[in-house]
Design a protein around this motif. Sequence first.
Motif, PDB file in Angstrom:
ATOM      1  N   GLN A  85       0.811  -1.219   0.000  1.00  0.00           N
ATOM      2  CA  GLN A  85       0.000   0.000   0.000  1.00  0.00           C
ATOM      3  C   GLN A  85       0.845   1.270   0.000  1.00  0.00           C
ATOM      4  OE1 GLN A  85      -3.003   0.214   3.033  1.00  0.00           O
ATOM      5  NE2 GLN A  85      -3.573   2.294   2.499  1.00  0.00           N
ATOM      6  N   SER A  86       1.914   1.292   0.786  1.00  0.00           N
ATOM      7  CA  SER A  86       2.743   2.506   0.859  1.00  0.00           C
ATOM      8  C   SER A  86       3.324   2.880  -0.507  1.00  0.00           C
ATOM      9  CB  SER A  86       3.862   2.336   1.887  1.00  0.00           C
ATOM     10  OG  SER A  86       4.739   1.285   1.499  1.00  0.00           O
ATOM     11  N   ALA A  89       2.049   1.823  -3.487  1.00  0.00           N
ATOM     12  CA  ALA A  89       0.923   2.099  -4.389  1.00  0.00           C
ATOM     13  C   ALA A  89       0.483   3.549  -4.245  1.00  0.00           C
ATOM     14  CB  ALA A  89      -0.230   1.145  -4.097  1.00  0.00           C
ATOM     15  N   GLU A  90       0.427   4.036  -3.005  1.00  0.00           N
ATOM     16  CA  GLU A  90       0.046   5.434  -2.763  1.00  0.00           C
ATOM     17  C   GLU A  90       1.094   6.383  -3.334  1.00  0.00           C
ATOM     18  OE1 GLU A  90      -0.473   5.475   1.474  1.00  0.00           O
ATOM     19  OE2 GLU A  90      -2.427   4.472   1.353  1.00  0.00           O
TER      20      GLU A  90
END
Length: 138
Positions: free
Chosen positions: A114-115, A117-118
């Motif tokens: 997630q980190s 992807a953001e």
Amino acid sequence: MTELHIDLLAEPLWPLLNKFYRRHESPMKALKGGQLWVARHSEIVAGLCLSTVVGGQWLTGVFVDPAFRGHGLAARLIREAVAPVEGTVWLLCHPDLERFYAGIGFSQQTVLPQSLAERLVRYKRNKPMIAMGLCRQV
């Protein structure tokens, strides 16, 4: 090409990698808490950073002194740096670099943590970017 040495940069020497980036007017920066890898030929001629993320490592700051380009140094440095990594090594790069990274084994067929992807979403607001991953099993 004369003898080059590739190794992990000891923490007290970390400022040398940022000095190398600045000397070449590169926007790259060594990330604190990461593993900084360098190639030396009496002084640093290439560098990169591996930072821990969920599930693996994030590869950033790959830069080779222009006088040492065209000899496979970036690929060699990356291969040696990721050799001991377990899990996936991810990177975010310009689409023009896809072929280079694919030649080392990276693929766009990857699921980002997630980190990252953001971060990719933010980066893509200003410039074209792709994500690639290399699954490492030791």
